[in-house]
Scaffold this motif. Structure first.
Motif, PDB file in Angstrom:
ATOM      1  N   ARG A 121      47.721  34.667  32.629  1.00  0.00           N
ATOM      2  CA  ARG A 121      46.774  34.923  31.498  1.00  0.00           C
ATOM      3  C   ARG A 121      45.178  34.671  31.723  1.00  0.00           C
ATOM      4  O   ARG A 121      44.468  35.442  31.333  1.00  0.00           O
ATOM      5  CB  ARG A 121      47.281  33.926  30.451  1.00  0.00           C
ATOM      6  N   PHE A 123      43.749  35.424  34.590  1.00  0.00           N
ATOM      7  CA  PHE A 123      42.976  36.547  35.183  1.00  0.00           C
ATOM      8  C   PHE A 123      43.122  37.837  34.059  1.00  0.00           C
ATOM      9  O   PHE A 123      42.130  38.402  34.036  1.00  0.00           O
ATOM     10  CB  PHE A 123      43.676  36.791  36.234  1.00  0.00           C
ATOM     11  N   GLU A 124      44.027  37.857  33.243  1.00  0.00           N
ATOM     12  CA  GLU A 124      43.916  38.643  32.202  1.00  0.00           C
ATOM     13  C   GLU A 124      43.027  38.708  31.281  1.00  0.00           C
ATOM     14  O   GLU A 124      42.195  39.519  31.102  1.00  0.00           O
ATOM     15  CB  GLU A 124      45.487  38.782  31.356  1.00  0.00           C
ATOM     16  N   ALA A 127      39.546  39.767  32.951  1.00  0.00           N
ATOM     17  CA  ALA A 127      39.397  41.108  33.034  1.00  0.00           C
ATOM     18  C   ALA A 127      38.954  42.003  31.703  1.00  0.00           C
ATOM     19  O   ALA A 127      38.692  43.045  31.996  1.00  0.00           O
ATOM     20  CB  ALA A 127      40.686  41.820  33.779  1.00  0.00           C
ATOM     21  N   GLU A 128      39.314  41.213  30.686  1.00  0.00           N
ATOM     22  CA  GLU A 128      39.086  42.192  29.383  1.00  0.00           C
ATOM     23  C   GLU A 128      37.598  42.344  29.004  1.00  0.00           C
ATOM     24  O   GLU A 128      36.953  41.418  29.225  1.00  0.00           O
ATOM     25  CB  GLU A 128      39.975  41.503  28.287  1.00  0.00           C
ATOM     26  N   GLU A 129      37.577  43.312  28.349  1.00  0.00           N
ATOM     27  CA  GLU A 129      36.186  43.722  27.719  1.00  0.00           C
ATOM     28  C   GLU A 129      35.802  42.668  26.953  1.00  0.00           C
ATOM     29  O   GLU A 129      34.349  42.422  26.784  1.00  0.00           O
ATOM     30  CB  GLU A 129      36.298  44.905  27.185  1.00  0.00           C
ATOM     31  N   PRO A 135      31.933  45.059  34.047  1.00  0.00           N
ATOM     32  CA  PRO A 135      33.062  44.976  34.768  1.00  0.00           C
ATOM     33  C   PRO A 135      32.780  44.442  36.190  1.00  0.00           C
ATOM     34  O   PRO A 135      33.531  43.789  36.858  1.00  0.00           O
ATOM     35  CB  PRO A 135      33.295  46.639  35.156  1.00  0.00           C
ATOM     36  N   GLN A 136      31.430  44.563  36.751  1.00  0.00           N
ATOM     37  CA  GLN A 136      31.029  43.972  37.875  1.00  0.00           C
ATOM     38  C   GLN A 136      31.062  42.416  37.828  1.00  0.00           C
ATOM     39  O   GLN A 136      31.544  42.022  38.826  1.00  0.00           O
ATOM     40  CB  GLN A 136      29.736  44.489  38.047  1.00  0.00           C
ATOM     41  N   ARG A 138      32.733  40.492  35.725  1.00  0.00           N
ATOM     42  CA  ARG A 138      34.163  40.334  35.466  1.00  0.00           C
ATOM     43  C   ARG A 138      34.837  40.261  36.792  1.00  0.00           C
ATOM     44  O   ARG A 138      35.660  39.337  37.142  1.00  0.00           O
ATOM     45  CB  ARG A 138      34.906  41.175  34.580  1.00  0.00           C
ATOM     46  N   CYS A 139      34.691  41.154  37.623  1.00  0.00           N
ATOM     47  CA  CYS A 139      35.259  41.280  38.985  1.00  0.00           C
ATOM     48  C   CYS A 139      34.944  39.885  39.784  1.00  0.00           C
ATOM     49  O   CYS A 139      35.533  39.415  40.392  1.00  0.00           O
ATOM     50  CB  CYS A 139      35.202  42.617  39.590  1.00  0.00           C
ATOM     51  N   ILE A 142      36.640  36.916  38.548  1.00  0.00           N
ATOM     52  CA  ILE A 142      38.181  37.046  38.962  1.00  0.00           C
ATOM     53  C   ILE A 142      38.309  36.578  40.530  1.00  0.00           C
ATOM     54  O   ILE A 142      38.832  35.802  40.684  1.00  0.00           O
ATOM     55  CB  ILE A 142      38.733  38.317  38.637  1.00  0.00           C
ATOM     56  N   SER A 143      37.395  37.307  41.170  1.00  0.00           N
ATOM     57  CA  SER A 143      37.523  37.218  42.651  1.00  0.00           C
ATOM     58  C   SER A 143      36.992  35.601  43.157  1.00  0.00           C
ATOM     59  O   SER A 143      37.833  34.970  43.907  1.00  0.00           O
ATOM     60  CB  SER A 143      36.696  38.164  43.084  1.00  0.00           C
ATOM     61  N   ALA A 146      39.848  33.227  41.943  1.00  0.00           N
ATOM     62  CA  ALA A 146      41.128  33.179  42.841  1.00  0.00           C
ATOM     63  C   ALA A 146      41.028  32.636  44.040  1.00  0.00           C
ATOM     64  O   ALA A 146      41.748  32.033  44.573  1.00  0.00           O
ATOM     65  CB  ALA A 146      41.295  34.827  43.109  1.00  0.00           C
ATOM     66  N   LYS A 147      39.678  32.766  44.773  1.00  0.00           N
ATOM     67  CA  LYS A 147      39.388  32.201  45.850  1.00  0.00           C
ATOM     68  C   LYS A 147      39.291  30.240  45.837  1.00  0.00           C
ATOM     69  O   LYS A 147      39.853  29.588  46.504  1.00  0.00           O
ATOM     70  CB  LYS A 147      38.147  32.445  46.299  1.00  0.00           C
TER      71      LYS A 147
END
Lengths: 295, 295
Positions: A121, A123-124, A127-129, A135-136, A138-139, A142-143, A146-147
């Motif tokens: 959840r 990560f979801e 990722a959401e608007e 978006p850049q 947000r990525c 996330i990245s 995760a690391k």
């Protein structure tokens, strides 16, 4: 109540409201797993990590709604790690934040799934608007998350910690273990605002260093609490490290030197904030708080 | 070897190469968790989900390197779910893909962490620039994967499945359970190519319907194999459902009607592909294969 405690409480309430919205109970028997997620994610805690997100975001004038969603996602990842670390096959704890751990309150299978679903959840949500970032950005959020939480971050640190029960670690190994296990996510919390605010590299770097020193000071203080504090104060079992014969900063350095080291790191953390124009007072007070807390 | 088997083998080899690169063993004691991740993710399997990603991506002329990373990320999520589902607290299985399950080969703690790290790594991979898609597309891939695998997807399905051991389910409940537990990730695999290829909605929708019918046909076939096939054929324990008294499509419909239903769904899956100009032969053959396989 001190200024810090008031601010912590206010931010915790805001994050809890967002978590409450993001963890909506579905119809049907699968509601059980969401009940367990809510039990663990909404069950108190100091919310230090979300607070760090909010404070670092404020340095760059990031919209509060944006920062709150990142703070909530980070807290979900933190709670997932607590649920899984508490499992019988891992640290086998039955008390957390003054309440029964997730697998005691529910059962082991539900706890494993609740942890899995909180991680997913998080990560979801990022990722959401609705995060109101490009978006850049947000990525990147996330990245980096995760690391900080994967095999070269929190999970890697927990693996070393489990293996440490059967091998002798020295100060360099313990420092590395803690940098991975607890440090990486604290650094992420401090950097999240810089990512959201598209900060210049020097400020990003300053927050990374602040988070790094803060994280280590936090951990040494945790080791001290395990020796010196009571179960009532901390809301979790104490004396665990000694019982398991695990090397810690305290067992290796002794209480006095460990405390000195924590204070030194706390000062050093604050020094990294000198280059900011905006008010960094609460981040500085936080650095003092983590080494002086009793819970 | 049939055309499908050759194609499956070729794509599996490509995905394995990417997985091998993405799961690099670190120095230090945390290498243990990566060994366990590699054991489970590179240990065979039919690679049906990655294959569906590759085939759907081809319909839109997506670059192979791009599709392969998404296929690898999806396979990591599938493998994480197998590792956690096999745990003693869940389905308690010790055989998978003809080998010891992760917690038997390593230990429970390592298996929990290996699953956690595979899930985390999957999102990291999708967020990275190396996916060669726009940040917008990457966010959509992440958001949809999280939806398919979280509390309203795979995890929710597994929760219902665990609770089904103590309550009676009928055909509507079993259908819903399987749609969440195995269907959602198969639908995602079929849609991934459409997301990567920025497909128009009607094609996106057709692939969703194809995946939906294929997923259900796949599950009914799985239930049939649990009754009819041997452990040697499937590489996992058989007769489990009956042993646990769990309702399945086969226990509710009987072998004959279950097989008819699977064949009907397989035909229906293919009919959704009629609107594509490009070659959909392998996707059609796949729909036949999933209901006729012996493993």
């Amino acid at each position: 109540m001190t200024k810090l405690k008031l601010a912590l409480k206010a931010e915790a309430e805001s994050v809890d409201r967002v978590l409450d919205q993001l963890l909506e109970e579905p119809e049907g028997p699968e509601a059980q797993v969401v009940k367990a997620m809510r039990y663990s994610a909404l069950g108190g805690g100091k919310r230090i990590r979300p607070f760090l997100v909010m404070m670092s975001a404020r340095l760059f004038g990031v919209a509060e709604q944006s920062a709150l969603r990142v703070a909530a996602a980070l807290e979900m990842v933190h709670c997932y790690s607590l649920i899984h670390d508490d499992l019988p096959a891992m640290d086998d704890d039955d008390l957390r934040r003054g309440r029964a751990t997730c697998h005691i309150e529910f059962d082991e299978a539900t706890a494993i799934l609740a942890g899995d679903a909180l991680l997913t959840r998080a990560f979801e949500v990022l990722a959401e608007e609705e995060t109101h970032s490009s978006p850049q950005v947000r990525c990147e959020l996330i990245s980096e998350l995760a690391k900080a939480s994967g095999m070269n971050g929190m999970v890697g640190g927990q693996m070393i910690d489990l293996m440490a029960e059967t091998r002798e670690l020295g100060i360099p190994e313990i420092t590395r273990l803690q940098r991975l296990k607890t440090g990486a996510l604290i650094v992420y919390a401090c950097r999240a605002g810089a990512i959201l605010g598209k900060a210049e590299e020097v400020k990003n770097h300053a927050l990374r260093n602040y988070g790094h020193d803060l994280g280590l000071a936090f951990q040494i203080a945790d080791d001290l609490l395990d020796v010196e504090a009571s179960e009532e104060e901390t809301g979790k079992k104490v004396g665990k490290d000694a019982e398991r014969g695990k090397a810690t900063f305290v067992s290796l350095l002794g209480i006095e030197r460990a405390r000195e080291q924590a204070l030194m790191l706390s000062d050093q953390a604050c020094s990294h904030l000198d280059l900011f124009d905006r008010d960094t007072e609460l981040l500085r007070v936080m650095a003092k708080y983590v080494v002086n807390r009793r819970s």
